[in-house]
Design a protein around this motif. Sequence first.
Motif, PDB file in Angstrom:
ATOM      1  N   PRO A 145      13.676 -15.914 -22.105  1.00 23.32           N
ATOM      2  CA  PRO A 145      12.792 -17.092 -22.220  1.00 23.32           C
ATOM      3  C   PRO A 145      11.301 -16.777 -22.161  1.00 23.32           C
ATOM      4  CG  PRO A 145      14.651 -17.608 -20.809  1.00 23.32           C
ATOM      5  CD  PRO A 145      14.756 -16.141 -21.123  1.00 23.32           C
ATOM      6  N   TYR A 146      10.907 -15.686 -21.515  1.00 24.10           N
ATOM      7  CA  TYR A 146       9.487 -15.334 -21.459  1.00 24.10           C
ATOM      8  C   TYR A 146       8.932 -14.909 -22.819  1.00 24.10           C
ATOM      9  CZ  TYR A 146       9.401 -15.151 -16.292  1.00 24.10           C
ATOM     10  OH  TYR A 146       9.435 -15.457 -14.951  1.00 24.10           O
ATOM     11  N   ALA A 147       9.790 -14.620 -23.789  1.00 25.71           N
ATOM     12  CA  ALA A 147       9.321 -14.095 -25.070  1.00 25.71           C
ATOM     13  C   ALA A 147       8.460 -15.103 -25.821  1.00 25.71           C
ATOM     14  CB  ALA A 147      10.507 -13.669 -25.940  1.00 25.71           C
ATOM     15  N   VAL A 148       8.721 -16.380 -25.640  1.00 16.22           N
ATOM     16  CA  VAL A 148       7.922 -17.441 -26.278  1.00 16.22           C
ATOM     17  C   VAL A 148       7.435 -18.361 -25.168  1.00 16.22           C
ATOM     18  CG1 VAL A 148       7.883 -19.327 -27.939  1.00 16.22           C
ATOM     19  CG2 VAL A 148       9.296 -17.304 -28.398  1.00 16.22           C
ATOM     20  N   GLN A 149       6.116 -18.450 -25.003  1.00 13.24           N
ATOM     21  CA  GLN A 149       5.554 -19.207 -23.892  1.00 13.24           C
ATOM     22  C   GLN A 149       4.656 -20.358 -24.327  1.00 13.24           C
ATOM     23  OE1 GLN A 149       3.814 -16.571 -20.967  1.00 13.24           O
ATOM     24  NE2 GLN A 149       5.632 -15.274 -20.853  1.00 13.24           N
TER      25      GLN A 149
END
Length: 440
Positions: A162-166
Amino acid sequence: MRPIPPLGPNRPLKLPKTVERTLHNGLTVLAIRRPSVPLVEIRLRLPFAKANLARAAMLSQTLLSGTADMSTVDIAAELQKVGGGLSSGADPDRLLVSGNALVAGLDRLLDLLAQVLTGATYPAEEVSTERSRLADRIRVAQSQPAYLARIALLKRMYGNHPYAVQTPSPDQVLGVGPAALRTLHGQRVHPNGAILVIVGDLAPDKAIDAADRALSTWDGAGSTVELPPVPPLKPGPLTLVDRAGLVQSSLRLALPAVPRTHPDHAALQLANLVFGGYFSSRWVENIREDKGYTYGPHSLVEHAIAGSALIVAAEVATEVTAPALLETTYELGRMASLGPKDDELEQARQYALGTLQLGMSTQAGLAGLAVTYAGFGLRLEYLADHAGRLAKATRDDVAAAAAKYLAPARAVGVVLGDAEKVEASLAALTPLTRVESEAL
């Protein structure tokens, strides 16, 4: 000219007393007395992992836009009466509500906060206005090379995590309506697992009593969401993001790091400072002072709930993109293989301990530190322990940390720039994969 006198000895870190209480609804309240000025700072942290990005961003923009009884103008006017304000923001881990007021206005500040938490209505007109503003800000950000380089690095670091797109897209933001915000509020804005920090010139127990009175009607178990650990970094070809016409290239590297509670953390912090973490570092001396490749290179350890990473960043002129990458790799390798000199280590140590003291010197700074550490399950006592580890870390400790975490072979790299002008020279240094900026 008289010589500059040596730095004085490090003073022990003095921590203010923290009083902690968990209220009946599950809210944890930390109250800290700091009598410097007659003000109070509050910080409310709510876990917000895996929330829909567009909805979370919009909720943070419109949380204070009105209740059944008060408009956004009414809320602002009431806050002004106590010399205060409230604001909110979200990141991949949390929703953070920040506020301040005169000490005498704490009860009213908490009362207004409670009204928002229990009765935010997200009026359609306010949502429409803020939706357009946020979409415009994202469009502006998408035109900035530094923003695009950050997007590319996150994708390279985190893959499917989930951190890949913030950051949501403008279209995603424009698709969020009031009903979706009210649903998200009901699901995620609840006291169970939330942390409220109060710092100011007041008795801590009385401050917690005030919070209990104001927030006793805020209830609801809601849902608890946990993030999986971040995947380990996978070194490989440099990612070259093509953006034709740029006169600068954005250089980004990510290296492994450890959480604050890890035994290596203090040594790694010092190793990073010697490498590139402040103005007197080796990397800054090399590519800024000596060669003039860039104005403000910097490196820092970023901590998130699911993992930590050391980020290296610089904006360099297009014609020196490859030389800047070469010198960056050289300085990382020199740090990893040789470690710091004694004078470098002591200077970095003084800087680390001094900034720690400065960070706690104001009520706002203390509140920010307290709520940040509380989000990781830590309290202010951690700072004293960390200061002790910084003071005791030896040259061998720091050299070992540098060898373990700063080796350039462990880095993940991204360069955003004009590929026509920089690809050949970069390819002479390292294998690379080229992508178009439109694909980010």
